[in-house]
Motif scaffolding. Structure first.
Motif, mmCIF file in Angstrom:
data_model
loop_
_atom_site.group_PDB
_atom_site.id
_atom_site.type_symbol
_atom_site.label_atom_id
_atom_site.label_comp_id
_atom_site.label_asym_id
_atom_site.label_seq_id
_atom_site.Cartn_x
_atom_site.Cartn_y
_atom_site.Cartn_z
ATOM 1 N N VAL A 257 0.835 -1.197 0.000
ATOM 2 C CA VAL A 257 0.000 0.000 0.000
ATOM 3 C C VAL A 257 0.872 1.250 0.000
ATOM 4 O O VAL A 257 1.637 1.488 0.950
ATOM 5 C CB VAL A 257 -0.944 0.011 1.218
ATOM 6 N N THR B 21 -1.176 -0.197 -4.973
ATOM 7 C CA THR B 21 -2.418 0.557 -4.779
ATOM 8 C C THR B 21 -2.337 2.017 -5.190
ATOM 9 O O THR B 21 -3.267 2.775 -4.915
ATOM 10 C CB THR B 21 -2.814 0.494 -3.291
ATOM 11 N N ILE C 246 -9.084 0.376 -2.157
ATOM 12 C CA ILE C 246 -8.074 -0.374 -1.402
ATOM 13 C C ILE C 246 -8.749 -1.183 -0.296
ATOM 14 O O ILE C 246 -8.415 -2.354 -0.070
ATOM 15 C CB ILE C 246 -7.008 0.573 -0.813
ATOM 16 N N GLU C 247 -9.717 -0.576 0.381
ATOM 17 C CA GLU C 247 -10.455 -1.307 1.419
ATOM 18 C C GLU C 247 -11.164 -2.518 0.822
ATOM 19 O O GLU C 247 -11.172 -3.603 1.431
ATOM 20 C CB GLU C 247 -11.464 -0.375 2.097
ATOM 21 N N VAL D 43 -8.488 -5.306 0.144
ATOM 22 C CA VAL D 43 -7.995 -6.057 1.311
ATOM 23 C C VAL D 43 -9.110 -6.838 1.991
ATOM 24 O O VAL D 43 -8.842 -7.837 2.669
ATOM 25 C CB VAL D 43 -7.295 -5.124 2.319
ATOM 26 N N VAL E 249 1.635 -1.784 4.674
ATOM 27 C CA VAL E 249 1.266 -0.382 4.511
ATOM 28 C C VAL E 249 2.515 0.474 4.591
ATOM 29 O O VAL E 249 3.248 0.423 5.589
ATOM 30 C CB VAL E 249 0.250 0.057 5.581
ATOM 31 N N THR F 5 -4.171 3.643 7.797
ATOM 32 C CA THR F 5 -3.822 2.356 8.401
ATOM 33 C C THR F 5 -4.973 1.814 9.241
ATOM 34 O O THR F 5 -5.290 0.617 9.185
ATOM 35 C CB THR F 5 -2.559 2.513 9.260
ATOM 36 N N LEU G 235 -7.663 0.384 6.972
ATOM 37 C CA LEU G 235 -7.272 -0.868 6.326
ATOM 38 C C LEU G 235 -7.257 -2.016 7.324
ATOM 39 O O LEU G 235 -7.639 -3.134 6.989
ATOM 40 C CB LEU G 235 -5.899 -0.703 5.674
ATOM 41 N N SER H 71 -9.475 -5.310 6.556
ATOM 42 C CA SER H 71 -8.692 -6.407 5.976
ATOM 43 C C SER H 71 -9.109 -7.775 6.505
ATOM 44 O O SER H 71 -9.417 -7.940 7.678
ATOM 45 C CB SER H 71 -7.209 -6.187 6.264
ATOM 46 N N VAL I 270 -2.172 -7.357 8.706
ATOM 47 C CA VAL I 270 -1.675 -6.088 8.191
ATOM 48 C C VAL I 270 -0.345 -5.765 8.870
ATOM 49 O O VAL I 270 -0.236 -5.816 10.104
ATOM 50 C CB VAL I 270 -2.686 -4.956 8.433
#
Length: 589
Positions: free
Chosen positions: A172, A202, A210-211, A214, A225, A243, A246, A250, A254
Motif C-alpha cells: 500500500v 495501490t 483499497i479497502e 484487502v 502499509v 492504516t 485498512l 482487511s 496487516v
C-alpha cells in the motif's frame, strides 16, 4: 612613542568576557525552519516533526522557535508553485532568520538542494529521509543527515518468516509523486519474489477501492502499509487514518513500515523507528546549534528488532512458536492474578464465609423438603385411600342395590301387566318408573365415584364420554378437540386428568352459568395438556375465592401429585379457563 601595556587585571578578566559572550549566544532562543515534503498531518512526516520538536526543546532552557513550510508534494510536478514557496521562505527569514533548516522527506531535500544558493540563508541543513536518498544528495560542510534504514525485501522476508504460507501481498502506497516513486522502487526491489508471491500495488486506487481489495483477500495473504497520504481520487488521508481503516477492513494480517503504528492493529515485525529517528534528529540539531562542526554528520537509524502486537497475533491466530527468538511482544494482557490478587483474596475469604452460611441454609432446606415430601406422600395416600373407598362403595352399589332395584322394577312390571284387583295399576306403573330412575341414579353415582371407563377404554375415550354425558345432561354447546395420545399415561395420571376435567365441567355447570364450553386435550413432546374454557360469569382469579375453593384446591392438588401444575384464569363477566399441564412420565417419586 611607547605603548602602554594593558593592566594585568584586564588581561585576567578577558576570558570571562569571552565566556560571557559565548554563554549569551547559547542562551538565545534558536530558530528552526522546517521544510515538509507533505505537511504536518501526513504520516509519517507529521509524527517525525512532532517528536523532533518536543525532543529538541528538551536540549534548551529557552523556547525554541519553529516555523514550518509545507511543500505539499502530494501534487507532483507543480514547479509553478515554487516561486510562491520561495517567497514565503524569504518572508519568514526576514521576520526571523533561521539558525537551522530541517528538511523532512525526499521532496524537501530535493527542493532545498535546488534552491539553497538562491535563498542564500547561510545556515546549515539537517535532512531526514530513507537511507537510499543519501546516494543522490549533497551534504555540504556543517550539514547533517539522519536517515532511516529501509529495505522492503528485508521486510517481506520477515513477513514470510512469520507466515511462510503467504502467497499474496498487497503493498500500500498513496498516489502522490513521492509515493508513486516508492511504488516503482518496490516493484524493482521485489522482482525476485514474484515467482512465489503475487503482489498488488495501490497507487492507482482510491482508499475505498483499497479497502475493498484487502477485504476480499483469499487465505494466505498479507498487507504491507507504507506511506498513504493521498489516494488516486484526490482524498487527503491524515496521519494514521489510512492504516486504521485498512486494519478494520482487511481479511488478512496487516503489517506497517513504521513502528509508531504498532498498536493500531498491525501485526508488527521489523519497522522504521520513528521515535528513535526523531530523537536522533533532535540531538544532532542541538549539536549543530551549539557546537558546529566542519565535516558533515551522517547517522543511520536501523530497523527495529522484531516487535509484535499481542492482540494482532491473537486475532490472526499466529502462535508464539512462529516468532523469531529475539522477538518483543507488546500489549500482552497481564494475568488475572497480577492485576487482581488482592481482590481475589478478598473474594475467596468472603466466599469461604458464605459457604458455611449456605451449608447451614442448605441443610435447613433439605429438612424442609423432606417434610414437604412426606406431606405430599401423605396427601397422595389420603387421595388414594379416598379413591379406594369410592371404588368399594361403587362396587357395592352396582352389584347389590342396583341388581335388587332392577328386580323390583321387573316385579312391578309383571304386576301391572296381570292387572290384579288389589294393587292400583297406575301406582305400580309409577313405582316402576321411580325404580327405574333410582336404578339410573345409583348407576350414575357409581360412575361418579369411580370412572371405570378410564381403565377400560382409556383416557381419550373417557374424556369424550364425559363431554357427551354433560352435553346430553345440559344440552350445552361443547366445542371439543381431543387428539389421540402417543403415550398411554399411567393410571394415576390418567385419573388425575379425568378428575380435573370432571371438576371443571361441574364448576361450569353449577357455578359459571355458561352457555358454551370449549375442551382441548392433546399431548406435546413432554406433557399432556388439558384446557377447559367457558363463557360464564367468571370470578376474580387473584382473589381469596381462587385460593380457598374446595374444587379448585382439589384440582391443584391432583395436578401437583401427578407432577404437573394447574393454571386458573378468570375475570368477572369474561368466563373462566382452566389449564392443566402434566408430564408424560408422571410424577417423580
Amino acid at each position: 612613542m611607547n605603548r602602554r601595556r594593558p593592566p594585568l587585571r584586564l588581561l585576567a578578566a578577558l576570558p570571562l568576557f569571552v565566556a560571557a559572550a559565548t554563554g549569551a549566544q547559547q542562551d538565545e532562543a534558536p530558530s528552526i525552519l522546517i521544510l515538509q515534503s507533505l505537511d504536518s498531518q501526513a504520516a509519517p512526516y507529521g509524527a517525525i516533526t512532532q517528536v523532533f520538536r518536543a525532543r529538541l526543546q528538551e536540549h534548551f532552557d529557552v523556547p525554541v522557535s519553529f516555523a514550518e513550510v509545507s511543500l505539499d508534494a502530494r501534487w507532483g510536478g507543480r514547479r509553478d508553485r515554487e516561486p510562491f514557496q520561495l517567497q514565503l521562505i524569504r518572508n519568514r527569514a526576514e521576520f526571523q532568520r533561521p539558525d537551522l533548516v530541517v528538511n523532512i522527506g525526499p521532496a524537501a531535500i530535493d527542493f532545498w538542494e535546488r534552491h539553497r544558493d538562491e535563498l542564500d540563508l547561510g545556515v546549515p541543513a539537517l535532512s531526514n529521509a530513507r537511507e537510499s536518498v543519501l546516494a543522490t544528495m549533497e551534504l555540504r560542510p556543517g550539514d547533517a543527515g539522519v536517515f532511516a534504514e529501509w529495505s522492503i525485501p528485508r521486510v517481506i522476508d520477515s513477513i514470510l518468516e512469520l507466515l511462510p504460507e503467504t502467497r499474496e501481498i498487497v503493498v500500500v502506497f498513496g498516489a502522490s509523486e513521492l509515493e508513486r516513486a516508492q511504488t516503482e522502487e518496490a516493484r524493482r526491489d521485489l522482482a525476485g519474489f514474484t515467482d512465489r508471491i503475487r503482489f498488488h500495488y495501490t497507487s492507482d486506487l482510491s482508499l475505498t477501492e483499497i479497502e475493498a481489495l484487502v477485504s476480499g483477500l483469499p487465505p494466505r495473504s498479507a498487507v504491507l502499509v507504507g506511506i498513504l497520504s493521498i489516494d488516486a481520487g484526490g482524498l487527503i488521508i491524515p496521519l494514521q487514518e489510512g492504516t486504521e481503516r485498512l486494519v478494520a477492513a482487511s481479511r488478512a494480517p496487516v503489517f506497517s513500515a513504521f513502528a509508531n503504528e504498532l498498536g493500531l492493529g498491525v501485526v508488527g515485525g521489523r519497522q522504521i523507528q520513528i521515535d528513535r529517528m526523531s530523537e536522533t534528529m533532535a540531538s544532532t540539531a542541538a549539536q549543530m546549534l551549539t557546537r558546529p562542526v566542519a565535516d558533515p554528520i551522517v547517522r543511520v537509524v536501523p530497523l527495529s528488532g522484531p516487535t509484535y502486537d499481542w492482540r494482532a497475533l491473537k486475532r490472526w491466530g499466529i502462535g508464539a512458536a512462529r516468532l523469531p527468538p529475539d522477538s518483543e511482544v507488546l500489549f500482552q494482557a497481564p494475568s488475572v492474578w497480577s492485576q487482581y490478587a488482592h481482590w481475589i483474596l478478598l473474594v475467596v475469604t468472603v466466599v469461604a464465609v458464605q459457604t458455611f452460611l449456605l451449608a447451614a441454609l442448605l441443610l435447613s432446606r433439605r429438612r424442609r423438603r423432606r417434610a414437604e415430601s412426606a406431606s405430599a406422600r401423605l396427601s397422595s395416600r389420603l387421595i388414594t385411600a379416598h379413591e379406594d373407598e369410592r371404588w368399594r362403595v361403587a362396587r357395592e352399589l352396582h352389584d347389590d342395590f342396583s341388581q335388587r332395584l332392577a328386580g323390583l322394577a321387573i316385579d312391578a312390571a309383571m304386576l301391572a301387566a296381570e292387572r290384579q284387583a288389589a294393587p292400583d295399576p297406575d301406582m305400580l306403573k309409577r313405582m316402576q318408573s321411580e325404580l327405574v330412575r333410582i336404578s339410573k341414579d345409583v348407576h350414575d353415582m357409581s360412575y361418579r365415584l369411580h370412572p371405570s371407563i378410564v381403565g377400560e377404554l382409556g383416557l381419550v375415550a373417557a374424556i369424550r364420554a364425559e363431554t357427551d354425558r354433560v352435553r346430553r345432561l345440559r344440552r350445552w354447546r361443547i366445542d371439543e378437540r381431543i387428539e389421540p395420545l402417543r403415550d398411554a399415561p399411567p393410571h394415576d395420571v390418567a385419573l388425575a386428568i379425568y378428575r380435573i376435567l370432571q371438576e371443571s365441567l361441574t364448576n361450569a355447570l353449577k357455578h359459571a352459568d355458561a352457555a358454551s364450553v370449549r375442551v382441548r386435550f392433546r399431548q406435546s413432546r413432554n406433557h399432556y395438556l388439558l384446557e377447559v374454557r367457558d363463557d360464564g360469569k367468571g370470578f376474580d382469579s387473584r382473589g381469596r375465592e381462587s385460593e380457598t375453593g374446595i374444587g379448585l384446591s382439589g384440582m391443584r392438588e391432583r395436578a401437583r401429585l401427578a407432577g404437573g401444575r394447574l393454571r386458573v384464569g378468570s375475570t368477572p363477566g369474561k368466563g373462566t379457563s382452566i389449564m392443566a399441564k402434566i408430564p408424560v412420565k408422571g410424577p417423580v417419586t
